[in-house]
Design an enzyme around this catalytic site. Structure first.
Site, short mmCIF file in Angstrom:
data_model
loop_
_atom_site.label_atom_id
_atom_site.label_comp_id
_atom_site.label_asym_id
_atom_site.label_seq_id
_atom_site.Cartn_x
_atom_site.Cartn_y
_atom_site.Cartn_z
N ASP A 63 110.08 73.38 -37.61
CA ASP A 63 109.24 72.24 -37.24
C ASP A 63 107.76 72.63 -37.37
O ASP A 63 107.42 73.81 -37.40
CB ASP A 63 109.56 71.84 -35.79
CG ASP A 63 108.65 70.75 -35.27
OD1 ASP A 63 108.59 69.68 -35.89
OD2 ASP A 63 107.97 70.99 -34.25
N ASP B 226 104.38 70.48 -35.87
CA ASP B 226 103.52 70.27 -34.71
C ASP B 226 104.23 70.68 -33.42
O ASP B 226 105.31 70.20 -33.11
CB ASP B 226 103.09 68.80 -34.62
CG ASP B 226 101.78 68.62 -33.86
OD1 ASP B 226 101.33 69.58 -33.21
OD2 ASP B 226 101.20 67.53 -33.93
N ASP C 63 110.08 72.93 -31.10
CA ASP C 63 109.58 72.89 -29.72
C ASP C 63 110.10 71.69 -28.95
O ASP C 63 109.92 71.60 -27.73
CB ASP C 63 108.05 72.81 -29.73
CG ASP C 63 107.56 71.47 -30.27
OD1 ASP C 63 107.00 70.68 -29.49
OD2 ASP C 63 107.78 71.19 -31.46
#
Length: 258
Positions: free
Chosen positions: A9, A11, A210
């Site tokens: 991922d 951001d 995240d």
């Protein structure tokens, strides 16, 4: 545990908005030094892979190639191609979205058609108008397959949590009384397409992210191991409540041995 490839991922994992995550740069450099293949797997359809690579290099000193970026735009194009035996050039589409989405779809050879397209693809569009929603709604009512790029309701930026693609798509869903067929995380389909792109099996890669509700669930839904890093959205308190726990958890990517 060692993996042959990584799906990563952006951001919250590689950076936080405009803020650098120093250990992220070192993590990518460790993968590169070990010649371990990876794909940056983003839900952002507004940017092309070239745009993503430029942002990583210019703002975060992380260096990759456009071929190492995979988006719902590319996954949608690949899905439509597969549905048409590898050639969708005789099909038509109506698209609500930015250039990153439109270009990936145009590259399939499909043409634009506002009236009775085969596919109606809806993603984040910073210039969305009532007229665009009207055309999409009518085209779906005429039989166009309704595809949503991703279900993210909000996008975090420096101003707060602004509407994401899922909020735009929801308007068309409400108007048509029909749920979109979603492509992006946490759906399994973008993960399956990414595996084909990287050339590895589900148990040979790990999904690094995240956000439990997008990144980790995407791995779970596709049978891919997951590595949750606490540098972005999800908190330990939230994840503790989840019925299915991530395969691996770290506070920082610096802790992870490749």
């Amino acid at each position: 545990m060692t993996y042959k490839g990584y799906l990563i991922d952006l951001d919250g994992t590689m950076y936080r908005g405009k803020e650098r995550i120093p250990e992220a740069k070192a993590f990518i450099e460790r993968l590169q030094a070990a010649h371990i293949p990876f794909l940056f797997l983003t839900n952002n359809t507004t940017k092309s892979p070239e745009d993503v690579v430029a942002n990583l290099a210019t703002n975060h000193d992380i260096h990759a190639t456009p071929e190492q970026v995979y988006t719902p735009s590319l996954a949608t194009a690949a899905y439509i191609q597969e549905q048409n035996n590898g050639d969708a050039s005789d099909k038509s589409m109506y698209v609500i979205g930015e250039l990153g989405l439109k270009q990936a779809l145009l590259d399939t050879g499909m043409r634009f058609n506002e009236y009775d397209p085969d596919y109606v693809i809806v993603g984040l569009d910073y210039d969305a108008t009532y007229h665009k929603f009207e055309l999409a709604t009518l085209a779906i009512q005429r039989g166009g397959m309704f595809i949503g790029t991703n279900a993210d309701t909000n996008l975090p930026n420096e101003r707060g949590h602004v509407p994401g693609a899922g909020s735009v798509i929801a308007m068309v869903e409400r108007a048509t009384q029909q749920r979109a067929f979603y492509i992006g995380k946490p759906e399994a389909i973008i993960m399956q397409q990414a595996l084909k792109k990287i050339g590895l099996k589900a148990d040979e890669v790990v999904m690094v992210g995240d956000n439990y509700n997008t990144d980790i669930k995407a791995g779970i839904n596709a049978g891919i191991p997951q590595l949750l890093v606490y540098t972005g959205i999800s908190t330990k308190e939230q994840v503790a409540q989840a019925a299915v726990q991530p395969t691996h958890v770290v506070d920082s990517l610096a802790e992870w041995e490749i």
